[in-house]
Design an enzyme around this catalytic site. Structure first.
Site, PDB file in Angstrom:
ATOM      1  N   HIS A   1       0.747  -1.222   0.090  1.00 46.40           N
ATOM      2  CA  HIS A   1      -0.031   0.104   0.009  1.00 46.40           C
ATOM      3  C   HIS A   1       0.981   1.247  -0.015  1.00 46.40           C
ATOM      4  O   HIS A   1       1.791   1.182   0.818  1.00 46.40           O
ATOM      5  CB  HIS A   1      -0.878  -0.073   1.210  1.00 46.40           C
ATOM      6  CG  HIS A   1      -2.075   0.845   1.183  1.00 46.40           C
ATOM      7  ND1 HIS A   1      -1.759   2.383   1.301  1.00 46.40           N
ATOM      8  CD2 HIS A   1      -3.154   0.701   1.141  1.00 46.40           C
ATOM      9  CE1 HIS A   1      -2.857   2.899   1.267  1.00 46.40           C
ATOM     10  NE2 HIS A   1      -3.820   2.051   1.247  1.00 46.40           N
TER      11      HIS A   1
ATOM     12  N   ARG B   1      -6.887  10.483   0.149  1.00 46.13           N
ATOM     13  CA  ARG B   1      -6.521  10.871  -1.373  1.00 46.13           C
ATOM     14  C   ARG B   1      -8.035  11.011  -1.906  1.00 46.13           C
ATOM     15  O   ARG B   1      -8.079  11.851  -2.830  1.00 46.13           O
ATOM     16  CB  ARG B   1      -5.806   9.862  -1.805  1.00 46.13           C
ATOM     17  CG  ARG B   1      -4.276  10.085  -1.738  1.00 46.13           C
ATOM     18  CD  ARG B   1      -3.469   8.935  -2.141  1.00 46.13           C
ATOM     19  NE  ARG B   1      -3.442   7.796  -1.575  1.00 46.13           N
ATOM     20  CZ  ARG B   1      -3.493   6.498  -1.921  1.00 46.13           C
ATOM     21  NH1 ARG B   1      -3.213   6.493  -3.065  1.00 46.13           N
ATOM     22  NH2 ARG B   1      -3.499   5.524  -1.147  1.00 46.13           N
TER      23      ARG B   1
END
Ligand SMILES: Cc1cc2nc3c(=O)[nH]c(=O)nc-3n(C[C@H](O)[C@H](O)[C@H](O)COP(=O)(O)OP(=O)(O)OC[C@H]3O[C@@H](n4cnc5c(N)ncnc54)[C@H](O)[C@@H]3O)c2cc1C
Length: 593
Positions: free
Chosen positions: A226, A246
């Site tokens: 990740h 995000r």
């Protein structure tokens, strides 16, 4: 029947089997409600189309296949996309309280690789709500729960799995479970690496148990790193920073302040990706005509872009890059309040652990080992492994994600395939009598488990071996891979296996963490070898598997899955062709290119 693992997949499987009228035992290493699923943050992917009515199962299917770079088990990807909405609605009917749209429907947020806002969520604490709901529902169904219990061996009659053997972690007492069918739902393998977002339970036990019983593992080379884990302070290195940051408008910058994600947009995603920051911002704010910002490209790609920045000397002071959500104050009023509301756990995580106020300053982040796309090979419809009576669901099973998982597709996978595993395992249990337990297998498993006590205060210590293994996997079989480094890892594994065979522990069997670690180690060593051998075999780069010596995708490898199986002389690697896509699914992919 027996379900091993009480995360989302195990609980959902147990609920389904119990509803089918079968007596269900549910085993977990920690306390009920503490499984790794509880840590899930961003949400559950399901094409409910509540926020964008252009969404449907076909778009979700095409997104999942594209994300997995077309080596997914397409049948699983299809079932997942079709059934996820019903599984989410069912969860709501069982009491899950999702965030809401203004007109009262389940709210959905943007996430990497998903074309439309698709993640049903509860702030950034979705896993907690999921576990709470399933646990509540399951307990009322009358599951027989065995907490703080570790299974160390599956028991077989011929190829069929007929039970499990393990020990109570608290008292150290052994116990045998007879079962007509067994579902493995043991989660991930992150603890094979030193930087990971996974909880202590992610030691690949289900992979190890299945492998030793003779089942096939598939796609083990595909490990997801990740892009956003904490890098500072060292005590929390690897802790996840949700992609939701995000999704809410957070951007990635290097030490020069540059949004480096615009520098490299893969061809496969060019048409869907914004080519300027303004368009990217509008996308995160729900503008249907805007394309997603490059920060929301798939995780494998974002992680590699970060590694590039680091290698080229543009990293942040503590060896990461900057993730900034505070900048949205330029765009919206009350930004600080908005961030605290949308990302409450992230706000607290950084405030408490790093003394950073994410509403006012950027975070420092870097890649962290997060998820195993590979795992136990299963049938797409029934979730039965290659051994009769043994089923697998959730992160420990392979197939749905191909070479890379899209965020949010795990929680929906747990629900869809947990349910299916429970349903088909219950059918198997009803159709087959109880198998016979072989006393010799039990005796052998007990001896193997107790061997470290026999060796007592040996010079080799299981904690140290585990630490050395994690360091080696991080360095030699990590985000960027090379033939000679992986060959070195194989010799390293030989050495670590030999050390593990000499490792000893002292004390008694009651809650002896040295003993627990010695048993975990066996599985971590199997998983690490499987990852390394499969990664050596796949001489190309695809999704989570990037080889510097073979940086491109190969057409040949695009048609196969890599299989690992126990053979007479050790671990055997082979390839199996992916069945051709049926024309109607091919068309769905074409229509959604
Ligand atoms: C921080 C974080 C955030 C995430 N956020 C998201 C998200 O927002 N959306 C999403 O889709 N995915 C997310 N993921 C991924 C997702 O949470 C996991 O893939 C998923 O929860 C795995 O669920 P599972 O049911 O397969 O296993 P787990 O939840 O890992 O449960 C495994 C169970 O097996 C038991 N077990 C293991 N070995 C044994 C043994 N030997 N004997 C007995 N019991 C055993 C454990 O005790 C546990 O009960 C996130 C992951 C992390 C780390």
């Amino acid at each position: 029947m027996l379900v091993i693992g009480a995360g989302g997949a195990g609980l959902r499987a147990a609920i389904e089997a119990s509803a089918a009228g079968v007596k269900v035992g549910l085993i977990c290493k920690s306390l009920l409600g503490k499984a790794h699923t509880v840590m899930a943050e961003g949400g559950i992917a399901a094409a409910l189309a509540n926020v964008d009515d252009r969404d449907n199962w076909k778009v979700h299917f095409a997104d999942t296949m594209r994300g997995g770079q077309y080596v997914n088990n397409w049948r699983m990807a299809e079932l997942h996309a079709r059934e996820a909405p019903d599984r989410v609605r069912e969860l709501e009917a069982w009491g899950a309280l999702f965030d809401r749209t203004n007109d009262g429907r389940i709210l959905q947020r943007n996430f990497g690789g998903h074309k439309y806002p698709r993640l049903a969520h509860v702030g950034d604490r979705t896993g907690l709500e999921m576990i709470r709901t399933l646990q509540d529902h399951g307990i009322h169904r009358g599951l027989d729960v065995h907490m703080e219990f570790t299974v160390v061996s599956l028991l077989t009659e011929g190829p069929r799995v007929v039970g499990a053997f393990g020990y109570e972690r608290e008292r150290g007492r052994f116990r045998i479970f007879k079962a007509r069918a067994v579902v493995l739902a043991t989660g991930g393998i992150g603890r094979a690496y030193c930087i990971t977002s996974n909880s202590w339970e992610g030691t690949g036990d289900g992979h190890g148990l299945a492998y030793r019983a003779g089942a096939e593992l598939m796609d083990m080379e595909f490990v997801q790193f990740h892009p956003t884990g904490m890098v500072w302070p060292p005590s929390v290195q690897g802790l996840l920073v949700t992609e939701g940051v995000r999704g809410e408008g957070g951007v990635l910058r290097n030490r020069e302040g540059r949004r480096f994600m615009f520098d490299d947009i893969p061809e496969l995603y060019r048409a869907q990706t914004a080519d300027n920051p303004e368009e990217g911002w509008r996308y995160t704010q729900g503008d249907r005509n805007a394309r997603r910002p490059p920060e929301l490209l798939t995780r494998d790609h974002v992680a590699r872009c970060i590694v590039r920045e680091l290698k080229e000397g543009r990293g942040s002071p503590h060896g990461g890059v900057f993730l900034d959500i505070s900048w949205i104050k330029e765009k919206i009023p009350n930004a600080a309040e908005h961030i605290r509301k949308k990302l409450p756990s992230m706000y607290h995580q950084f405030k408490e652990l790093a003394n950073i106020d994410i509403t006012a300053e950027p975070m420092e982040i870097g890649p962290t080992t997060h998820y195993a796309m590979g795992g136990i090979r299963v049938d797409g419809d029934t979730q039965m492994s290659t051994l009769p009576g043994l089923f697998a669901a959730g992160e420990c099973a392979a197939g749905i994600n191909g070479a890379n998982r899209l965020g949010g597709n795990s929680l929906s996978d747990l629900l869809v395939f947990g349910k299916r595993a429970g349903e088909y395992a219950a059918q198997f249990a009803k159709a087959n009598g109880t198998g016979a337990i072989d006393e010799r297998q039990v005796e052998e498993a007990a001896q193997r488990s107790l061997a470290p006590f026999e060796r007592g205060a040996a010079p080799e210590n299981p904690f140290k071996i585990q630490q050395d293994l994690q360091g080696m996997m991080q360095d030699l079989v990590g985000i960027v891979r090379l033939e000679d480094e992986m060959q070195r890892a194989l010799s390293g594994l030989e050495d670590l296996n030999a050390r593990a065979a000499r490792a000893g522990i002292t004390g008694h069997r009651e809650y002896n963490t040295g003993w627990h670690t010695a048993q975990d180690l066996e599985n971590l060593l199997i998983v690490s070898e499987a990852i390394t051998r499969a990664a050596l075999d796949r001489r190309e780069s695809r999704g989570g598997h990037f080889r510097e010596d073979f940086p491109d995708k190969s057409a040949e490898f695009g048609t196969v899955n890599v299989i690992v199986k126990k053979g007479g002389g050790g671990m055997e690697v082979s390839r199996t062709p992916i069945p051709p896509l049926p024309p109607e699914l091919k068309q769905v992919i074409e229509e959604n290119k």
